[in-house]
Scaffold this motif. Sequence first.
Motif, mmCIF file in Angstrom:
data_model
loop_
_atom_site.group_PDB
_atom_site.id
_atom_site.type_symbol
_atom_site.label_atom_id
_atom_site.label_comp_id
_atom_site.label_asym_id
_atom_site.label_seq_id
_atom_site.Cartn_x
_atom_site.Cartn_y
_atom_site.Cartn_z
ATOM 1 N N MET A 170 -15.887 16.970 -5.874
ATOM 2 C CA MET A 170 -16.061 15.108 -6.544
ATOM 3 C C MET A 170 -14.517 14.988 -7.520
ATOM 4 N N GLU A 171 -14.182 15.921 -8.206
ATOM 5 C CA GLU A 171 -13.363 15.827 -8.900
ATOM 6 C C GLU A 171 -11.656 14.822 -9.122
ATOM 7 N N GLU A 172 -10.806 15.207 -7.578
ATOM 8 C CA GLU A 172 -10.375 14.320 -7.443
ATOM 9 C C GLU A 172 -10.183 12.459 -7.396
ATOM 10 N N ARG B 239 -10.996 11.062 -10.628
ATOM 11 C CA ARG B 239 -9.720 11.517 -11.700
ATOM 12 C C ARG B 239 -9.149 10.300 -11.082
ATOM 13 N N ILE B 240 -8.983 9.491 -9.758
ATOM 14 C CA ILE B 240 -7.872 8.802 -9.564
ATOM 15 C C ILE B 240 -9.252 6.760 -10.459
ATOM 16 N N ILE B 241 -10.875 7.543 -10.284
ATOM 17 C CA ILE B 241 -11.506 6.032 -10.444
ATOM 18 C C ILE B 241 -10.493 6.158 -12.143
ATOM 19 N N PHE B 242 -10.899 7.086 -12.586
ATOM 20 C CA PHE B 242 -10.770 6.906 -14.512
ATOM 21 C C PHE B 242 -9.648 6.472 -14.694
ATOM 22 N N PHE B 243 -7.891 7.134 -13.638
ATOM 23 C CA PHE B 243 -6.886 6.990 -13.663
ATOM 24 C C PHE B 243 -6.726 4.863 -13.880
ATOM 25 N N LEU B 244 -7.300 4.670 -12.399
ATOM 26 C CA LEU B 244 -7.419 3.075 -12.267
ATOM 27 C C LEU B 244 -8.476 2.217 -13.131
ATOM 28 N N SER B 245 -8.806 2.576 -13.922
ATOM 29 C CA SER B 245 -10.232 1.891 -14.395
ATOM 30 C C SER B 245 -9.164 0.924 -15.993
ATOM 31 N N HIS C 283 -0.506 12.615 -12.714
ATOM 32 C CA HIS C 283 -1.586 12.912 -13.874
ATOM 33 C C HIS C 283 -2.451 13.224 -13.084
ATOM 34 N N ILE C 284 -1.875 13.216 -11.369
ATOM 35 C CA ILE C 284 -2.765 14.246 -10.547
ATOM 36 C C ILE C 284 -2.627 15.757 -10.346
ATOM 37 N N LYS C 285 -0.665 15.505 -10.944
ATOM 38 C CA LYS C 285 -0.281 16.553 -11.315
ATOM 39 C C LYS C 285 -0.507 17.741 -12.125
ATOM 40 N N GLU C 286 -0.734 16.748 -13.121
ATOM 41 C CA GLU C 286 -0.379 17.880 -14.433
ATOM 42 C C GLU C 286 -2.730 17.820 -14.510
ATOM 43 N N GLU C 287 -3.476 17.135 -13.764
ATOM 44 C CA GLU C 287 -4.527 17.847 -13.991
ATOM 45 C C GLU C 287 -4.590 19.022 -12.651
ATOM 46 N N LYS C 288 -4.238 19.132 -11.607
ATOM 47 C CA LYS C 288 -4.294 19.741 -10.623
ATOM 48 C C LYS C 288 -3.125 21.061 -10.878
ATOM 49 N N LYS C 289 -2.304 21.088 -11.391
ATOM 50 C CA LYS C 289 -1.011 22.001 -11.619
ATOM 51 C C LYS C 289 -0.287 22.501 -10.667
ATOM 52 N N VAL C 290 0.009 20.926 -9.633
ATOM 53 C CA VAL C 290 0.456 21.280 -8.928
ATOM 54 C C VAL C 290 1.830 20.605 -9.127
ATOM 55 N N ASP C 291 3.149 21.167 -7.820
ATOM 56 C CA ASP C 291 4.251 20.428 -7.313
ATOM 57 C C ASP C 291 4.638 19.223 -7.223
ATOM 58 N N CYS C 292 3.679 19.132 -5.762
ATOM 59 C CA CYS C 292 4.271 17.946 -5.245
ATOM 60 C C CYS C 292 2.994 16.838 -4.998
ATOM 61 N N ASP C 293 4.104 15.195 -5.012
ATOM 62 C CA ASP C 293 2.808 13.967 -5.013
ATOM 63 C C ASP C 293 2.183 13.971 -4.423
ATOM 64 N N ARG C 294 1.173 13.218 -4.586
ATOM 65 C CA ARG C 294 -0.290 13.373 -3.417
ATOM 66 C C ARG C 294 -0.160 12.048 -2.798
ATOM 67 N N PHE C 295 0.710 10.577 -3.532
ATOM 68 C CA PHE C 295 0.856 9.900 -2.305
ATOM 69 C C PHE C 295 1.976 9.110 -2.581
ATOM 70 N N ASN C 296 2.813 9.241 -1.127
ATOM 71 C CA ASN C 296 3.938 8.634 -1.286
ATOM 72 C C ASN C 296 3.851 6.672 -1.515
ATOM 73 N N GLY C 297 2.781 6.804 -1.343
ATOM 74 C CA GLY C 297 3.428 4.445 -1.512
ATOM 75 C C GLY C 297 1.355 4.251 -1.768
ATOM 76 N N LYS C 298 1.796 2.631 -3.136
ATOM 77 C CA LYS C 298 0.134 1.891 -2.447
ATOM 78 C C LYS C 298 -0.802 1.977 -1.641
ATOM 79 N N TYR C 299 -0.044 2.250 0.845
ATOM 80 C CA TYR C 299 -0.969 1.415 1.290
ATOM 81 C C TYR C 299 -1.631 3.335 1.599
ATOM 82 N N GLU C 300 -0.223 3.943 1.417
ATOM 83 C CA GLU C 300 -1.516 5.794 1.976
ATOM 84 C C GLU C 300 -2.969 5.856 0.841
ATOM 85 N N LEU C 301 -2.587 5.494 -0.339
ATOM 86 C CA LEU C 301 -3.705 5.742 -1.747
ATOM 87 C C LEU C 301 -4.588 4.516 -0.917
ATOM 88 N N ILE C 302 -4.861 3.833 -0.494
ATOM 89 C CA ILE C 302 -5.598 2.041 -0.248
ATOM 90 C C ILE C 302 -6.345 3.417 1.107
#
Length: 387
Positions: free
Chosen positions: A296-298, A301-307, A326-345
């Motif tokens: 449930m972590e990720e 995190r996303i719900i908290f950010f979008l609050s 925000h996700i990079k800092e929390e998960k300590k990764v280098d790559c982007d999690r989402f390429n755009g709004k619709y990928e997030l949706i």
Amino acid sequence: MLLWQLSFGFYIPLKEEAENATRDMRSTYPGSKFGAFSIIGEKMKIWKIESEEQFYDVIINCKKERLIAILDNKKKYYGEKIYLPKKNGYRIVYHINKKNDLYKIQKKLLENFLSNIMISDCACGFVEGTNYFDYMKPHTDFYKKNYYLRLDLENFFGNVSKDDVKQSLGYYVSKEVENRDEVLDKLIEILTYDNEIAQGAITSPIVSNIVFRNLDIRIQKYCFKHDIEYTRYADDLLFSGHRDVLHKKSFCKNIERIVGSKGFRINYSKTKRSRCYISLNGFVIDDSIRLSRKKMEEINRIIFFLSNKRNLKKIKEGNVTELNLHIKEEKKVDCDRFNGKYELINYLNGYRAFLISVVCNTENSKHIKKIQKIIARIEYIVKLISY
């Protein structure tokens, strides 16, 4: 109606009863070329090949000459290998175009024949009407099952050889079939590539379950003696019981001996032993099934950010840069999690569907309420950022 014998939870066809059932069907449908089958509703279920004509015309719906031409050029239909990285190397997967002739033949074979062959009831992966929850549910008796063990099979599909497939499916091609050896060879050629079942072929999952069926029976009989619950999801074997025999080396060695008789090996680096509960792929099993905190972590995190209204506004405008940071800092990764709004949706909608399936398959009322709140929050966020 075809009769089956129940033994330790497995359906084993009885030769004499199967032959009697076939004769009954033939007397009901005189002159039938379909052979051994059962009638479920109005649909005919063929589980044994009784003639060469049946194999080509009914089951795969392909002329013999055309099939030979396709099988002589299998490499063309399987295409290039795709190497998927994993912890200890890579996994080879083939991408078979759904429009090509080999795929169509495999699909017909799956629908008209393979899916009618009985497999063990402890197999939960690649089985219509079952899912990962069915794999976990038998192990939720917390008060009785204090010991848990998960074993992983190494290179599962790669260890199902052409000879294994031939041995397992040989019974389902009648000895009375004209040119039986040729029909059986063609059947095996459709299902294998480079002397094994190919990962990516539509038929490989069900074939792996058919091949593993006898091993499932032997494992379940062994577990029955020790009052141990056993289920399998593809290459993951899960055991639970109230005796410490599960955590002894002798138990693993006996399972290794059973699966080793067919060339399978246990990947001991993925072995997991635990008491009172076990965590598997983001789920926790004890007296119920619930999502682990890590799973449930990720999303949390996303719900908290979008609050935050400011962050929500940026996402609505299509800017996902700060969310990725925000996700990079929390998960300590280098790559982007989402390429755009619709990928997030799409991600949020997919996670919502997943959480709904969890709610439908758990009996923990407190956990259900928590998940329902998250589902409602996801629906609210998707509604806001979609317009």
